[in-house]
Design a protein around this motif. Structure first.
Motif, mmCIF file in Angstrom:
data_model
loop_
_atom_site.group_PDB
_atom_site.id
_atom_site.type_symbol
_atom_site.label_atom_id
_atom_site.label_comp_id
_atom_site.label_asym_id
_atom_site.label_seq_id
_atom_site.Cartn_x
_atom_site.Cartn_y
_atom_site.Cartn_z
ATOM 1 N N ARG A 1 1.079 4.321 -2.877
ATOM 2 C CA ARG A 1 0.801 5.727 -2.526
ATOM 3 C C ARG A 1 1.924 6.676 -2.904
ATOM 4 N NH1 ARG A 1 -2.471 4.521 3.050
ATOM 5 N NH2 ARG A 1 -4.314 3.725 1.941
ATOM 6 N N ASP B 1 -3.273 5.710 -6.298
ATOM 7 C CA ASP B 1 -3.504 4.616 -5.350
ATOM 8 C C ASP B 1 -4.797 3.849 -5.622
ATOM 9 O OD1 ASP B 1 -3.089 2.908 -3.179
ATOM 10 O OD2 ASP B 1 -3.998 4.292 -1.739
ATOM 11 N N THR C 1 0.841 -1.201 0.000
ATOM 12 C CA THR C 1 0.000 0.000 0.000
ATOM 13 C C THR C 1 0.876 1.252 0.000
ATOM 14 O OG1 THR C 1 -1.711 -1.202 1.172
ATOM 15 C CG2 THR C 1 -1.869 1.189 1.244
#
Ligand SMILES: [Zn+2]
Length: 273
Positions: A133, A259, A129
């Motif tokens: 980002r 994202d 993640t």
């Protein structure tokens, strides 16, 4: 009256012709991409969608455009981006339905992981993640991507997936049916920002193409790059394999914008509604 209506319709059309990038990428559906016109100011504007910075490029040397990833779970209807000059610009998301896919896995631990696996899965998810980002400066070398491998497409993006009858996350990328060992090539220039060997994804490489446009390749048999390496367009990332939760060798490719995982088929001109 009919003529009047036709006239109104003409007036409602944008004053400029759509450029190549807009025609290629503007697929405003859940899991798709919206291209929003930002005008032709001298300075590059910046824009945000759902609080996250989005890719902004100049199209055909004229107008600035925002290229926005739309989450798969988005309902059809209006959405907005916020521009740094204070404008809030709307775009419409249309419907798209995704098929179901049922997969049988002999390794039931990959369907219902053990408690000790869950800790590892959480850690690996957080790592990935963070990579998605990233928002680095610089314009992607090319927005019409090269195919990372030469071969037929197999599982499309967005399939609703059932493993041994249990629904799990939808298919986040696009699969190519190619044999183990096939070299995977960077679809555009980019920097290697994450390498891992993950519970679900197996051997994995993240390539940052700039401004939040990120490719992820997984289930690889071998990684051929180092962390931080700058790859040219077409540079070899690694080899096709079946590591992680895979029923056999294939190439799995994710494309992420702001994202949000979007349909990679859009970027190779293979999008089908
Ligand atoms: Zn896949």
């Amino acid at each position: 009256m009919r003529l009047f209506a036709a006239l109104l319709l003409c007036l409602a059309l944008p004053a400029h012709a759509e450029g190549f990038i807009t025609r290629l990428l503007n697929k405003p559906v859940p899991g798709g991409v919206a291209v929003v016109q930002l005008g032709n100011g001298a300075q590059a504007p910046t824009a945000r969608y759902q609080g996250k910075p989005v890719l902004v490029v100049k199209e055909d040397g004229r107008d600035w455009i925002a290229i926005v990833g739309i989450p798969l779970g988005t309902k059809a209807g209006p959405q907005r981006i916020e521009v740094n000059d204070g404008r809030s610009l709307a775009f419409d998301v249309g419907p798209r339905s995704y098929r179901e896919q049922h997969i049988k896995l002999a390794n039931t631990r990959q369907v219902n992981p053990l408690p000790q696996d869950l800790k590892r899965i959480d850690r690996e998810l957080a790592e990935q993640t963070t990579a998605y980002r990233r928002f680095s400066p610089g314009t992607p070398s090319n927005l019409l991507f090269d195919k990372p491998v030469n071969g037929p497409l197999s599982s499309p993006f967005g399939l609703r997936r059932f493993f041994n009858g249990e629904e799990r996350n939808p298919h986040s990328g696009l699969d190519f049916a190619v044999g183990a060992g096939t070299p995977i090539k960077a679809p555009a220039a980019g920097k290697v920002i994450l390498i891992g060997d993950y519970f679900f994804n197996g051997k994995t490489v993240f390539v940052d193409h700039g401004q939040g446009l990120i490719s992820m390749f997984c289930h690889m048999s071998k990684v051929d790059v180092k962390l931080g390496q700058q790859l040219p367009r077409g540079g070899v990332v690694g080899r096709v394999g079946a590591t992680g939760r895979a029923t056999g060798p294939h190439m799995h490719w994710n494309v992420s914008l702001n994202d949000v995982r979007v349909d990679p088929a859009i970027f190779i001109g293979a999008y089908k509604h």
